[in-house]
Motif scaffolding. Sequence first.
Motif, short mmCIF file in Angstrom:
data_model
loop_
_atom_site.label_atom_id
_atom_site.label_comp_id
_atom_site.label_asym_id
_atom_site.label_seq_id
_atom_site.Cartn_x
_atom_site.Cartn_y
_atom_site.Cartn_z
N THR A 28 0.86 -1.19 0.00
CA THR A 28 0.00 0.00 0.00
C THR A 28 0.90 1.23 0.00
O THR A 28 1.85 1.31 0.75
CB THR A 28 -0.90 0.03 1.25
OG1 THR A 28 -1.69 -1.16 1.27
CG2 THR A 28 -1.82 1.24 1.24
N SER A 29 0.57 2.18 -0.86
CA SER A 29 1.31 3.44 -0.86
C SER A 29 0.30 4.56 -1.00
O SER A 29 -0.80 4.37 -1.50
CB SER A 29 2.32 3.48 -2.00
OG SER A 29 1.64 3.43 -3.24
N GLY A 30 0.66 5.73 -0.52
CA GLY A 30 -0.27 6.85 -0.62
C GLY A 30 0.43 8.17 -0.40
O GLY A 30 1.56 8.23 0.10
N THR A 31 -0.26 9.23 -0.81
CA THR A 31 0.23 10.58 -0.59
C THR A 31 -0.94 11.44 -0.11
O THR A 31 -2.09 11.21 -0.47
CB THR A 31 0.80 11.19 -1.89
OG1 THR A 31 -0.21 11.17 -2.89
CG2 THR A 31 2.02 10.46 -2.37
N THR A 32 -0.62 12.40 0.71
CA THR A 32 -1.62 13.36 1.17
C THR A 32 -0.97 14.74 1.14
O THR A 32 0.25 14.87 1.14
CB THR A 32 -2.11 13.06 2.60
OG1 THR A 32 -0.99 13.13 3.49
CG2 THR A 32 -2.76 11.69 2.69
N GLY A 33 -1.80 15.74 1.10
CA GLY A 33 -1.27 17.09 1.12
C GLY A 33 -2.39 18.11 1.29
O GLY A 33 -3.56 17.77 1.30
N SER A 34 -2.00 19.34 1.45
CA SER A 34 -2.99 20.41 1.56
C SER A 34 -2.42 21.67 0.92
O SER A 34 -1.21 21.81 0.76
CB SER A 34 -3.35 20.67 3.02
OG SER A 34 -2.23 21.15 3.72
N LYS A 35 -3.34 22.55 0.57
CA LYS A 35 -2.95 23.80 -0.07
C LYS A 35 -3.83 24.90 0.48
O LYS A 35 -5.04 24.76 0.57
CB LYS A 35 -3.14 23.68 -1.58
CG LYS A 35 -2.80 24.93 -2.36
CD LYS A 35 -3.04 24.71 -3.84
CE LYS A 35 -2.76 25.98 -4.61
NZ LYS A 35 -3.06 25.82 -6.04
N SER A 36 -3.23 26.01 0.85
CA SER A 36 -3.96 27.17 1.35
C SER A 36 -3.65 28.34 0.43
O SER A 36 -2.49 28.61 0.15
CB SER A 36 -3.53 27.48 2.79
OG SER A 36 -4.27 28.55 3.29
N THR A 37 -4.69 29.01 -0.05
CA THR A 37 -4.52 30.10 -1.01
C THR A 37 -5.20 31.36 -0.49
O THR A 37 -6.31 31.30 0.02
CB THR A 37 -5.14 29.72 -2.37
OG1 THR A 37 -4.56 28.51 -2.81
CG2 THR A 37 -4.91 30.80 -3.39
N PHE A 38 -4.51 32.48 -0.61
CA PHE A 38 -5.07 33.79 -0.25
C PHE A 38 -4.87 34.72 -1.43
O PHE A 38 -3.80 34.77 -2.02
CB PHE A 38 -4.34 34.35 0.99
CG PHE A 38 -4.57 35.82 1.21
CD1 PHE A 38 -5.80 36.28 1.65
CD2 PHE A 38 -3.57 36.74 0.98
CE1 PHE A 38 -6.03 37.63 1.86
CE2 PHE A 38 -3.78 38.10 1.18
CZ PHE A 38 -5.01 38.53 1.62
N SER A 39 -5.92 35.42 -1.80
CA SER A 39 -5.78 36.41 -2.87
C SER A 39 -6.68 37.60 -2.57
O SER A 39 -7.67 37.48 -1.86
CB SER A 39 -6.14 35.80 -4.23
OG SER A 39 -7.51 35.44 -4.26
N TYR A 40 -6.29 38.74 -3.09
CA TYR A 40 -7.10 39.93 -2.91
C TYR A 40 -6.99 40.78 -4.16
O TYR A 40 -6.05 40.66 -4.94
CB TYR A 40 -6.65 40.74 -1.69
CG TYR A 40 -5.50 41.67 -1.97
CD1 TYR A 40 -5.73 43.01 -2.22
CD2 TYR A 40 -4.20 41.20 -2.04
CE1 TYR A 40 -4.68 43.87 -2.50
CE2 TYR A 40 -3.15 42.04 -2.32
CZ TYR A 40 -3.39 43.38 -2.55
OH TYR A 40 -2.37 44.23 -2.84
N SER A 41 -7.99 41.61 -4.36
CA SER A 41 -7.92 42.59 -5.44
C SER A 41 -8.64 43.85 -4.98
O SER A 41 -9.58 43.80 -4.21
CB SER A 41 -8.56 42.05 -6.73
OG SER A 41 -9.94 41.81 -6.54
N VAL A 42 -8.13 44.97 -5.43
CA VAL A 42 -8.72 46.28 -5.12
C VAL A 42 -9.02 46.94 -6.44
O VAL A 42 -8.18 46.97 -7.34
CB VAL A 42 -7.76 47.15 -4.29
CG1 VAL A 42 -8.40 48.50 -3.99
CG2 VAL A 42 -7.36 46.45 -3.00
N GLN A 43 -10.23 47.46 -6.57
CA GLN A 43 -10.60 48.13 -7.80
C GLN A 43 -11.25 49.46 -7.45
O GLN A 43 -12.13 49.53 -6.59
CB GLN A 43 -11.59 47.28 -8.60
CG GLN A 43 -12.04 47.94 -9.88
CD GLN A 43 -13.04 47.09 -10.65
OE1 GLN A 43 -13.42 46.02 -10.22
NE2 GLN A 43 -13.44 47.57 -11.79
#
Length: 166
Positions: A28-43
């Motif tokens: 048995t083999s496996g991978t796990t992970g996570s990703k956190s993203t932050f973005s902003y825009s000003v108009q």
Amino acid sequence: MIRKLIALVSLSLAASPASVLAQSQGQTSGTTGSKSTFSYSVQSTYGVTTSANSNPNFIVDNEAVLLLKQGSFVTNKFGDDSGNAKAVFTATPTGGGVDLQGITGKNLLLIDDGTMFRSSIRSVDPENYNPEYGGVASGSALATHTSTVVVEKSESTFSQSFATSF
């Protein structure tokens, strides 16, 4: 003698699955992970708008002209004069929020000659006036300024596994 041989074969077959289990192999083999993203825009948006609300008993004429002098500017930046900025996200069972610090906007609009805002409402000629429509109308012409900040934060996780046995 034949009965003894059949008994031995039966015993041998009954023991066979246990020996097969003891010899089976797996991986048995496996991978796990996570990703956190932050973005902003000003108009920032500057412009003009006109609006009218009328019925056939009225004629509405609106005009808006906004002329800016040279030297006008719009700036938005993330980070104060020292470069510091932060976004603190809070989550609740019913929603969430964000506290932003360090987003600034500096806007200088210098209105030039020729800028004008006009709204005119007049009734139609009496022979074309229809009493069923009544006598209500409105009109406007104005300059607008809108600043919008959009903040997005997302988190994603993934899991992948693979199993073999033989």
